[in-house]
Design an enzyme around this catalytic site. Sequence first.
Site, short mmCIF file in Angstrom:
data_model
loop_
_atom_site.label_atom_id
_atom_site.label_comp_id
_atom_site.label_asym_id
_atom_site.label_seq_id
_atom_site.Cartn_x
_atom_site.Cartn_y
_atom_site.Cartn_z
N GLY A 46 0.83 -1.19 0.00
CA GLY A 46 0.00 0.00 0.00
C GLY A 46 0.87 1.25 0.00
N GLN A 51 2.89 9.81 1.18
CA GLN A 51 4.17 9.14 1.05
C GLN A 51 4.89 9.48 -0.24
OE1 GLN A 51 2.54 5.06 2.10
NE2 GLN A 51 4.55 4.99 3.07
N LEU A 89 6.86 1.60 4.33
CA LEU A 89 7.88 2.01 3.36
C LEU A 89 8.56 3.31 3.78
CD1 LEU A 89 5.96 1.24 0.03
CD2 LEU A 89 7.82 -0.10 1.04
N HIS A 130 -3.53 1.31 8.46
CA HIS A 130 -2.19 1.88 8.28
C HIS A 130 -2.22 3.01 7.24
CE1 HIS A 130 2.31 1.48 8.10
NE2 HIS A 130 2.08 2.12 6.97
N GLU A 131 -2.88 2.76 6.11
CA GLU A 131 -2.92 3.78 5.05
C GLU A 131 -3.75 5.00 5.49
OE1 GLU A 131 -0.72 3.45 2.92
OE2 GLU A 131 -0.38 1.31 3.23
NI NI Z 1 3.20 3.25 5.69
#
Ligand code: NI
Length: 175
Positions: A46, A51, A89, A130-131
Amino acid sequence: MAAYDIRIIGDPVLRQKARDVTDIDGALVRLVDDMIETMYEAPGVGVAAPQVGVQKRLFVWDIGDGPNAMINPEIIESDGEWTFEEGCLSVPGLSWEIVRPKLVHVVGRDLDGNEVSYEADEFEARMFQHELDHLEGTLLVDRLDPETRKEALATLRDLQIGAEPAKPSRGLRLR
Ligand code: NI
């Protein structure tokens, strides 16, 4: 070569609240395509818009069923508790056991502007939570208990991941 570089913890863009998407236009579709490419290149399951440095409420994901995107997502219900080792990430190479609700009901819109609704469990529910956190400027280190968080931030400093530039000390200025 990925379309975007993933922003790393320490980048202020990861700490800002993203804004609602108001127009689903060609530029947004291109952004989503580039985010999907970036996700596969990373690789990750994801990627949220902050990000890649974009303050919009959307994320892309693929947990094995092909690529998907959700716009203006919202968790309208959550239930249970599930512990899972979670990585990000934007916090490369590290992961922690984090407790979150086991089930979530997420609603939002797809790229055609249609309402979508997912009742997700375990890994899928975790990915959505999380996203969504990314859209609020929340990172997984914020989900740790205070002691573990302190250790996590020390580890990040030791690895020089996302180190904030040290403020020059007035007393030590060289002449
Ligand atoms: Ni993340």
